[in-house]
Scaffold this motif. Structure first.
Motif: not given
Length: 407
Positions: A267-272
């Protein structure tokens, strides 16, 4: 005449300072027994079932060489330059397409290219785990994952398994009690057991994650190495867990481990957060290796290559399964994996696979004792046998040697 300046007394020699200490976290992380066994069994006369290595004679050496030559001919300046942390756009597009074809809808922006999937796990640990945070793991579990969580200062809590993998009822009870941050699983052809988590259990795991509020790290290095049976959907695609599952993938088992190429879908936040952690770790994965892999995926047929690998590995698995009844003592048990690289065996009560290993090496055959894979109470009678790096005839000979230690 002025008097001469006094000659200073020589300084007393300083006592040698003690060597500065290493970080305390090292005291809680052991060396990998598998790596040490590989060193012990490196002699060419040893038939080793210890290493979880792909067969080197099956590497597409010509295709990979052509990909590097093309990249260094067509785009040498960009291929040898610094790159973005997220990874080569062409490679991410190719990985996204492969995952989508396998039933997990993925866009290139969902992915971070990593230096092997092992780095992806390290980045997740950095992004998610506080010292003392709880990580749930299958028992037994992939050894290098236990090392990663040890370096992160996490508290590892084992979840019981059976022949179908992690037991959902046990997971639910332990998660309610321990309030974990993360569950780490290898649901398809697990290392070390070769087990595959059925679809119903995957659904139960996904629902437990939603109910108890923990992340899932779904490690899938072996999923493309299926010999028989039907594929089981990824945990990352289950609606209950899609917003809390990070999928780890690798080219090590289907292309070549020396490339050190993996990826993280999250998911985006974790990937960032993992992108930032990776910037601190290595800035980015090798530019030229990514470019060559992307070119290989464009110019070569990886699916056809993997199909050939699967056929070879299936014959090797079958040779191992055929020889085990005569190789192990009466009362032993083992499974029949539908793919992957490992068979998990258990000797009759009273046998100790660790104590027997030096005897086996004396007969020029080796395996990995199962005990180190457990973070809970170890089973001393268990052992892992890898069938990928030897031909069927060599496997048969290795099992004949193994039988001698029980004679």
């Amino acid at each position: 005449m002025p008097s001469a300046a006094p000659v200073p007394e020589p300084a007393a020699p300083h006592a040698a300072a003690s060597t500065p200490p290493l970080a305390s976290r090292l005291a809680h992380v052991a060396s990998s027994p598998v790596r040490e066994i590989l060193a012990l069994t490196a002699r060419p006369e040893v038939i080793s079932f210890a290493g979880g290595l792909p067969a080197p004679e099956l590497f597409d050496t010509a295709g990979i060489k052509a990909a590097y030559e093309a990249v260094l001919t067509d785009t040498p300046h960009s291929a040898l330059q610094y790159s973005t942390t997220e990874g080569d756009p062409s490679l991410r597009e190719a990985v996204a397409a492969r995952l989508t074809t396998r039933g997990l809808a993925t866009a290139s922006d969902d992915l971070l290219v990593t230096t092997g999937s092992q780095q992806a796990l390290t980045l997740l640990a950095t992004a998610l785990l506080e010292p003392g945070g709880v990580v749930l793991v299958e028992d037994p579990c992939y050894l290098a994952a236990l090392q990663t969580f040890g370096f992160a200062g996490a508290r590892v809590v084992p979840v019981p398994t059976d022949d179908d993998g992690i037991v959902p009822e046990a997971l639910d009870e332990i998660a309610a009690r321990e309030k974990p941050t993360l569950l780490y699983v290898v649901p398809t052809f697990q290392n070390p057991t070769g087990r595959t988590l059925p679809a119903a259990r995957r659904a139960a795991v996904a629902e437990a994650a939603a109910r108890h509020g923990f992340w899932i790290a779904e490690d899938d290095p072996y999923g493309e190495l299926r010999f028989e049976g039907e594929p089981v959907p990824h945990l990352a695609g289950h609606p209950a867990a899609a917003d809390r599952t990070a999928l780890l993938g690798s080219f090590s088992k289907v292309m070549a481990p020396g490339l050190r190429l993996g990826y993280l879908r999250a998911p985006a936040a974790l990937r960032r957060a993992c992108v930032i952690a990776k910037q601190a770790a290595d800035l980015h994965t090798s530019t030229v290796d990514q470019a060559a892999a992307a070119r290989y995926l464009r110019d070569s047929d990886l699916d056809a290559h993997v199909a050939g690998m699967r056929a070879a590995y299936r014959a090797r698995r079958d040779a191992m399964l055929e020889g085990l009844p005569a190789a192990l003592p009466e009362g032993s048990r083992w499974n029949r994996p539908e793919g992957g690289m490992f068979v998990w065996a258990t000797l009759p009560e009273g046998h100790d696979a660790t104590a027997l290993l030096p005897v086996a090496v004396g007969h020029n055959v080796a395996y990995v004792p199962g005990a180190p894979f457990f973070s809970g109470t170890p089973d001393p009678a268990s052992l892992r046998l890898s069938f990928t790096t030897h031909t069927p005839d060599e496997i048969a000979e290795g099992l004949r040697r193994l039988a001698k230690i029980f004679a």
